[in-house]
Design a protein around this motif. Structure first.
Motif, short mmCIF file in Angstrom:
data_model
loop_
_atom_site.label_atom_id
_atom_site.label_comp_id
_atom_site.label_asym_id
_atom_site.label_seq_id
_atom_site.Cartn_x
_atom_site.Cartn_y
_atom_site.Cartn_z
N ALA A 22 0.74 -1.29 0.17
CA ALA A 22 -0.19 0.06 0.11
C ALA A 22 0.74 1.17 -0.03
O ALA A 22 0.51 2.36 -0.81
N ARG A 23 2.07 1.22 0.59
CA ARG A 23 2.73 2.53 0.90
C ARG A 23 3.53 2.59 -0.58
O ARG A 23 3.58 3.76 -0.91
N GLN A 24 4.05 1.58 -1.39
CA GLN A 24 4.36 1.69 -2.44
C GLN A 24 3.62 2.27 -3.49
O GLN A 24 3.89 3.16 -4.39
N VAL A 25 2.27 1.80 -3.65
CA VAL A 25 1.36 2.40 -4.30
C VAL A 25 1.08 3.95 -3.99
O VAL A 25 1.00 4.77 -5.02
N ALA A 26 0.85 4.08 -2.76
CA ALA A 26 0.81 5.44 -2.35
C ALA A 26 1.75 6.46 -2.86
O ALA A 26 1.80 7.72 -3.28
N GLU A 27 2.97 6.11 -2.65
CA GLU A 27 4.05 6.97 -2.91
C GLU A 27 4.51 7.06 -4.32
O GLU A 27 4.83 8.10 -4.99
N ARG A 28 4.40 5.75 -5.12
CA ARG A 28 4.73 5.93 -6.64
C ARG A 28 3.52 6.31 -7.47
O ARG A 28 3.83 7.05 -8.31
N GLU A 29 2.29 6.15 -7.00
CA GLU A 29 1.22 6.45 -7.98
C GLU A 29 0.24 7.52 -7.45
O GLU A 29 -0.10 8.27 -8.25
N LEU A 30 0.04 7.44 -6.15
CA LEU A 30 -0.94 8.58 -5.74
C LEU A 30 -0.17 9.99 -5.44
O LEU A 30 -0.90 10.93 -5.49
N ALA A 31 0.91 9.94 -4.68
CA ALA A 31 1.40 11.07 -4.01
C ALA A 31 1.54 12.15 -5.28
O ALA A 31 1.38 13.36 -5.31
N PRO A 32 2.26 11.53 -6.69
CA PRO A 32 2.53 12.60 -7.74
C PRO A 32 1.31 13.40 -8.27
O PRO A 32 1.48 14.37 -8.91
N LEU A 33 0.19 12.61 -7.99
CA LEU A 33 -1.04 13.13 -8.60
C LEU A 33 -1.91 13.84 -7.56
O LEU A 33 -2.95 14.46 -7.98
N ALA A 34 -1.79 13.96 -6.26
CA ALA A 34 -2.35 14.39 -4.98
C ALA A 34 -2.90 15.69 -5.47
O ALA A 34 -3.96 16.28 -5.24
N ALA A 35 -1.73 16.85 -5.64
CA ALA A 35 -2.17 18.15 -6.06
C ALA A 35 -2.96 18.37 -7.17
O ALA A 35 -3.85 19.26 -7.05
N GLU A 80 -4.75 3.75 6.12
CA GLU A 80 -3.86 4.56 6.65
C GLU A 80 -2.52 4.93 5.62
O GLU A 80 -2.23 6.02 5.45
N GLU A 81 -2.12 4.07 4.88
CA GLU A 81 -1.01 4.20 4.27
C GLU A 81 -1.53 4.98 2.84
O GLU A 81 -0.49 5.77 2.23
N LEU A 82 -2.61 4.59 2.28
CA LEU A 82 -3.08 5.63 1.07
C LEU A 82 -3.34 7.11 1.46
O LEU A 82 -2.82 8.21 0.69
N ALA A 83 -3.80 7.43 2.62
CA ALA A 83 -4.04 8.63 3.02
C ALA A 83 -2.89 9.40 3.41
O ALA A 83 -2.65 10.58 3.20
N ARG A 84 -1.68 8.87 3.66
CA ARG A 84 -0.44 9.46 4.23
C ARG A 84 0.25 10.22 2.79
O ARG A 84 0.68 11.16 3.15
N ALA A 85 -0.38 9.63 1.67
CA ALA A 85 0.07 10.41 0.36
C ALA A 85 -1.18 11.28 -0.23
O ALA A 85 -0.79 12.25 -0.56
N CYS A 86 -2.22 10.85 -0.16
CA CYS A 86 -3.37 11.35 -0.68
C CYS A 86 -4.84 11.05 -0.22
O CYS A 86 -5.27 10.07 -0.53
#
Length: 396
Positions: A22-35, A80-86
């Protein structure tokens, strides 16, 4: 069951691997698009696809319907892990992991399960809840939505407000009053004739997972689309299943606050203050100490409630109310202080802590306001009810 802090935060190998995924998905896929989701207000379709590709939507779906059949602890880890990024992206997962599919898995008819659960597990279908109305928010029993007999089925007439991602949903779990005057629930295919979207809200935060106003105008409800028919106990059963959503809300607060704390401490280490770093200043260290301690206290409450949920049971109401109320308030404090630690930059959209601050503020309303939860906890404790724990058990 007596749970120690060690039990609550210890993860077995499978749970640790799930967190890492979940953290890998969040950091690689979600965080770059969160903004992007925040600025445009677009529903986070690419995030939804990434979460689905990783198989995370199916973790709580029964194995016979294409899922992994895991429990509340695993769902809490993922959110928890997904929301840490977005947080926007985490909300789309929340409505599958803790929303209608969870209820259908426990209470749904065979036809409901066959129709919707495989699509939930694959991430193909999007779900929403239809509960809140104009004059029936926290006072849910003032609900006016109703279903009336129509041959072997029913007709649904309702207006629902603040239905998160209702404008994108394929199915809605809609609460309504049945002919006997009691509240039950039906599952509505959102392509059905008579279903409409009256509008969407423009909120302070959570721009990519906004709420919709939904109308149901004489919508046909087939017999196998009735989840609970308003018979005695239906309303209490529905309220009990809201504890899944409440605990998911709390998990997302943990993740958003954890992300904000990490951004703030990174900034403190990198920002010079004369010949030292901001991280070397005692006053700022005290802020970080309070943020981290309060966040860990909330995490213990959240994971205690998650561990107390059985395989086919909702998390306990009292412990869940305590956990959500604490997580809501702690997340607001941590994100606010993270902004302060950034100075003027914290108020800028160039830094993610500003977005986290706005997003967690909205989570304090969804699934029961902080005030409603305090009322519930206070009334139960005053009446002699006790949460799980040896000190309470010996005194009650």
């Amino acid at each position: 069951m007596l749970l120690t802090g060690r039990d609550l935060l210890h993860e077995d190998d499978d749970q640790a691997a799930l967190r890492a995924l979940a953290r890998q998905v969040a950091e690689r896929e979600l965080a770059p698009l969160a903004a992007h989701w925040d600025e445009t207000g677009e529903w986070p379709a690419k995030s939804q696809a990434a979460i689905a590709q990783a198989g995370l939507y199916g973790i709580a779906v029964p194995e016979e319907h294409g899922g992994a059949g895991l429990g509340q602890v695993e769902v809490t880890i993922v959110l928890e892990e997904l929301a840490r990024a977005c947080v926007n992206s985490a909300v789309t997962a929340q409505l599958t992991l803790n929303g209608p599919p969870r209820v259908l898995g426990h209470l749904g008819t065979p036809a409901m399960r066959e129709r919707w659960l495989p699509r939930a597990a694959s991430g193909e279908a999007v779900f929403c809840l239809g509960i809140t109305e104009a004059e029936a928010g926290s006072a849910v029993q003032r609900m006016r939505a109703k279903v009336e007999p129509d041959g072997d089925g029913y007709r649904l007439n309702a207006y629902k407000n603040y239905s998160t991602q209702g404008h994108r949903a394929d199915a809605c779990l809609c609460w309504a009053r049945f002919p006997n005057g009691e509240i039950g629930a039906v599952v509505v295919d959102m392509t059905s004739e008579g279903v409409g979207v009256a509008g969407t809200h423009r909120n302070m935060g959570l721009h990519g997972s906004t709420e919709a106003e939904l109308t149901f105008d004489n919508v046909r409800i087939e017999p196998d689309e009735v989840l609970l028919d308003g018979s005695p106990g239906s309303f209490r059963t529905l309220l009990g299943h809201l504890n899944h959503e409440r605990l998911g809300n709390a998990a997302m607060c943990l993740g958003a606050a954890q992300g904000a704390l990490e951004h703030a401490t990174r900034y403190l280490r990198e920002r010079p203050a004369g010949s030292r770093r901001l991280a070397d200043l005692q006053g700022l260290q005290w802020k970080v100490a309070e943020m981290a301690t309060e966040l860990e206290a909330a995490r213990l409450l959240v994971y205690r409630a998650a561990h107390l949920a059985g395989p086919h049971e909702s998390p306990p109401a009292l412990e869940t109310a305590m956990a959500k109320g604490k997580a809501n308030m702690v997340a607001r404090m941590v994100c606010d202080e993270a902004m302060q630690l950034h100075g003027g930059y914290g108020y800028s959209r160039e830094f993610p802590v500003e977005r986290a601050y706005r997003d967690v503020r909205g989570l304090s309303f969804g699934g029961g306001t902080v005030e409603v939860l305090k009322n519930y906890v206070g009334a139960r404790i005053a009446d002699g009810e006790a949460p799980h724990g040896p000190s309470w058990r010996s005194s009650h």
